[in-house]
Design a protein around this motif. Structure first.
Motif, PDB file in Angstrom:
ATOM      1  N   GLN A   1       0.954  -1.268  -0.067  1.00 54.32           N
ATOM      2  CA  GLN A   1       0.030   0.005   0.087  1.00 54.32           C
ATOM      3  C   GLN A   1       0.967   1.159   0.041  1.00 54.32           C
ATOM      4  N   ALA A   2       1.779   1.316   0.655  1.00 56.96           N
ATOM      5  CA  ALA A   2       2.690   2.399   0.748  1.00 56.96           C
ATOM      6  C   ALA A   2       3.560   2.808  -0.347  1.00 56.96           C
ATOM      7  N   ARG A   3       3.676   1.685  -1.104  1.00 54.67           N
ATOM      8  CA  ARG A   3       4.492   1.633  -2.212  1.00 54.67           C
ATOM      9  C   ARG A   3       3.713   1.906  -3.649  1.00 54.67           C
ATOM     10  N   HIS A   4       2.187   1.901  -3.244  1.00 55.73           N
ATOM     11  CA  HIS A   4       1.356   2.462  -4.522  1.00 55.73           C
ATOM     12  C   HIS A   4       1.160   1.384  -5.248  1.00 55.73           C
ATOM     13  N   VAL A   5       0.794   0.082  -4.865  1.00 59.98           N
ATOM     14  CA  VAL A   5       0.355  -0.901  -5.657  1.00 59.98           C
ATOM     15  C   VAL A   5      -0.850  -1.505  -5.120  1.00 59.98           C
ATOM     16  N   PHE A   6      -1.541  -2.457  -5.645  1.00 61.49           N
ATOM     17  CA  PHE A   6      -2.538  -3.026  -4.986  1.00 61.49           C
ATOM     18  C   PHE A   6      -2.397  -4.457  -4.312  1.00 61.49           C
ATOM     19  N   GLY A   7      -2.417  -4.749  -3.266  1.00 69.85           N
ATOM     20  CA  GLY A   7      -2.041  -6.082  -2.524  1.00 69.85           C
ATOM     21  C   GLY A   7      -2.972  -6.881  -2.563  1.00 69.85           C
ATOM     22  N   THR A   8      -2.818  -8.255  -2.821  1.00 68.29           N
ATOM     23  CA  THR A   8      -3.727  -9.485  -2.660  1.00 68.29           C
ATOM     24  C   THR A   8      -2.984 -10.595  -1.826  1.00 68.29           C
ATOM     25  N   ALA A   9      -3.538 -11.407  -1.432  1.00 68.97           N
ATOM     26  CA  ALA A   9      -2.877 -12.414  -0.504  1.00 68.97           C
ATOM     27  C   ALA A   9      -3.360 -13.796  -0.655  1.00 68.97           C
ATOM     28  N   VAL A  10      -2.628 -14.899  -0.756  1.00 68.90           N
ATOM     29  CA  VAL A  10      -2.981 -16.172  -0.402  1.00 68.90           C
ATOM     30  C   VAL A  10      -2.333 -16.409   0.995  1.00 68.90           C
ATOM     31  N   VAL A  11      -3.071 -16.893   1.793  1.00 69.67           N
ATOM     32  CA  VAL A  11      -2.684 -17.088   3.291  1.00 69.67           C
ATOM     33  C   VAL A  11      -2.484 -18.646   3.363  1.00 69.67           C
ATOM     34  N   VAL A  12      -1.216 -18.978   3.792  1.00 68.36           N
ATOM     35  CA  VAL A  12      -0.819 -20.279   3.698  1.00 68.36           C
ATOM     36  C   VAL A  12      -0.925 -20.954   5.167  1.00 68.36           C
ATOM     37  N   ALA A  13      -0.752 -20.178   6.096  1.00 70.88           N
ATOM     38  CA  ALA A  13      -0.618 -20.329   7.649  1.00 70.88           C
ATOM     39  C   ALA A  13      -1.199 -19.046   8.149  1.00 70.88           C
ATOM     40  N   VAL A  14      -1.727 -19.401   9.498  1.00 68.94           N
ATOM     41  CA  VAL A  14      -2.073 -18.439  10.477  1.00 68.94           C
ATOM     42  C   VAL A  14      -1.374 -18.629  11.817  1.00 68.94           C
ATOM     43  N   THR A  15      -0.440 -17.327  12.287  1.00 70.42           N
ATOM     44  CA  THR A  15       0.060 -17.722  13.442  1.00 70.42           C
ATOM     45  C   THR A  15      -0.518 -16.748  14.570  1.00 70.42           C
ATOM     46  N   ALA A  16      -0.176 -17.230  15.951  1.00 68.28           N
ATOM     47  CA  ALA A  16      -0.638 -16.417  17.002  1.00 68.28           C
ATOM     48  C   ALA A  16       0.700 -15.819  17.426  1.00 68.28           C
ATOM     49  N   GLN A  17       0.694 -14.490  17.228  1.00 65.98           N
ATOM     50  CA  GLN A  17       2.286 -13.907  17.348  1.00 65.98           C
ATOM     51  C   GLN A  17       1.975 -12.386  17.905  1.00 65.98           C
ATOM     52  N   ASN A  18       3.071 -11.927  18.450  1.00 66.99           N
ATOM     53  CA  ASN A  18       3.479 -10.694  18.867  1.00 66.99           C
ATOM     54  C   ASN A  18       4.762 -10.388  18.681  1.00 66.99           C
ATOM     55  N   THR A  19       5.075  -9.203  19.266  1.00 67.27           N
ATOM     56  CA  THR A  19       6.557  -8.795  19.149  1.00 67.27           C
ATOM     57  C   THR A  19       7.435  -9.925  20.177  1.00 67.27           C
ATOM     58  N   LEU A  20       6.906 -10.514  20.894  1.00 67.70           N
ATOM     59  CA  LEU A  20       7.765 -11.149  21.794  1.00 67.70           C
ATOM     60  C   LEU A  20       7.939 -12.458  21.379  1.00 67.70           C
ATOM     61  N   GLY A  21       7.163 -12.943  20.318  1.00 67.93           N
ATOM     62  CA  GLY A  21       7.642 -14.177  19.759  1.00 67.93           C
ATOM     63  C   GLY A  21       6.236 -14.870  19.080  1.00 67.93           C
ATOM     64  N   VAL A  22       6.388 -15.997  18.787  1.00 63.64           N
ATOM     65  CA  VAL A  22       5.445 -17.034  18.017  1.00 63.64           C
ATOM     66  C   VAL A  22       4.814 -17.863  18.834  1.00 63.64           C
ATOM     67  N   GLN A  23       3.603 -17.868  19.376  1.00 64.96           N
ATOM     68  CA  GLN A  23       3.026 -18.562  20.308  1.00 64.96           C
ATOM     69  C   GLN A  23       2.282 -19.915  19.805  1.00 64.96           C
ATOM     70  N   ASP A  24       1.859 -20.060  18.694  1.00 61.47           N
ATOM     71  CA  ASP A  24       1.412 -21.025  17.861  1.00 61.47           C
ATOM     72  C   ASP A  24       1.287 -20.686  16.366  1.00 61.47           C
ATOM     73  N   PHE A  25       1.013 -21.674  15.597  1.00 53.83           N
ATOM     74  CA  PHE A  25       0.749 -21.514  13.975  1.00 53.83           C
ATOM     75  C   PHE A  25       0.156 -22.871  13.626  1.00 53.83           C
ATOM     76  N   MET A  26      -0.540 -22.622  12.747  1.00 49.01           N
ATOM     77  CA  MET A  26      -1.341 -23.731  12.009  1.00 49.01           C
ATOM     78  C   MET A  26      -1.306 -23.577  10.403  1.00 49.01           C
ATOM     79  N   ALA A  27      -0.832 -24.310   9.468  1.00 51.99           N
ATOM     80  CA  ALA A  27      -1.128 -24.282   8.096  1.00 51.99           C
ATOM     81  C   ALA A  27      -2.468 -24.694   7.433  1.00 51.99           C
ATOM     82  N   LEU A  28      -2.974 -23.817   6.566  1.00 52.58           N
ATOM     83  CA  LEU A  28      -4.137 -24.111   6.336  1.00 52.58           C
ATOM     84  C   LEU A  28      -4.402 -25.309   5.267  1.00 52.58           C
ATOM     85  N   PRO A  29      -5.507 -25.813   4.941  1.00 55.72           N
ATOM     86  CA  PRO A  29      -5.781 -27.119   4.292  1.00 55.72           C
ATOM     87  C   PRO A  29      -5.295 -26.738   2.732  1.00 55.72           C
TER      88      PRO A  29
END
Length: 274
Positions: free
Chosen positions: A29-57
């Motif tokens: 967005q900052a570089r003035h293009v339109f972004g799309t996404a394919v989500v491969v995995a979802v994480t439970a995460q913050n600046t302190l670390g990754v607490q958990d993640f799961m890959a999608l089917p």
């Protein structure tokens, strides 16, 4: 329709907003293009670390690819966190099936807090299935070592590793030197498909607010290539953008804080020949 530059990130989410798909979309967005996404995995995460993640089917990931291909004209795409060998293979097959333009591979292996984001058995799959498709690969020093099997002690080692990655199939290579913590500058080695080789260096910033640097650099590069910017110029812009995003910090979280994606590229980046 579809005349505005459209790009794609194929990666994992970051619930903390500083890395992964969240950082990619903010950068795009900052570089003035339109972004799309394919989500491969979802994480439970913050600046302190990754607490958990799961890959999608696989079915849901494949349907995301098909959905985007049916409607958008993607001019460049990037990969980030791909979780494991099965998902690396799945993504590689989709990228062969659909024409999404130049591919930037950010071989995400370890989060800033130390959590593994790519299974050990997937590293070989990245080598054999993904690197041969890569227009650009953007490893940091530990990732370059894992992909090449080399030990990188110094600048000469970065040069050898860069050319080794080209031998593995990547057309253009950026080896990021930010993990070389004793240096006063953060110097990246670049080797291009046309034979050019050079370094990009910027003053090192003493900060722990570097969460998402790799995602941000590769996303910026993706955006610039989608706009038709020449490769060497696009790489310089990506380095300059990340440099400014680290230096002009924002105060968020209690650990490895995120970058400031509102910035304009820095004029402090210097290029010199190898």
């Amino acid at each position: 329709m579809n005349e505005f530059p459209e790009v794609l990130t194929i990666a994992g989410t970051d619930s903390g907003g500083g890395a992964g798909i969240m950082a990619d979309l903010k950068t795009m967005q900052a570089r003035h293009v339109f972004g799309t996404a394919v989500v491969v995995a979802v994480t439970a995460q913050n600046t302190l670390g990754v607490q958990d993640f799961m890959a999608l089917p696989a079915k849901l990931i494949n349907e995301q690819f098909a959905s985007l291909a049916a409607d958008f004209k993607i001019r460049a795409c990037k990969t980030g966190m791909l979780a494991d060998a099965t998902h690396v293979k799945l993504v590689a097959r989709a990228l062969q099936q659909y024409d999404f333009g130049p591919l930037i591979v950010d071989p995400v292996m370890i989060a800033k807090g130390g959590a593994a984001l790519l299974a050990d058995d997937a590293i070989e799959t990245v080598r054999t299935d993904l690197l041969p498709l890569a227009t650009v690969v953007t490893p940091n020093l530990p990732e370059a070592e894992r992909l090449t099997g080399l030990v990188i002690h110094d600048a000469a080692g970065m040069v050898v590793a860069g050319h080794a990655l080209q031998q593995l199939g990547a057309k253009n290579v950026i080896i990021k030197g930010g993990h070389e913590s004793n240096a006063s500058t953060a110097a990246d080695f670049v080797c291009l498909a046309d034979g050019q080789a050079f370094w990009l260096a910027a003053p090192r910033v003493d900060t722990v607010r570097t969460h998402g640097t790799g995602d941000t650099l590769s996303a910026c590069l993706t955006a610039e290539l989608a706009k038709g910017v020449p490769m060497a110029t696009a790489i310089h812009t990506a380095k300059a953008y990340v440099t400014a995003a680290i230096k002009q910090t924002i105060q968020v979280g209690h650990g490895h804080g995120p970058l400031n994606h509102w910035v304009a590229p820095s004029d402090e980046v210097q290029q010199y020949d190898n």
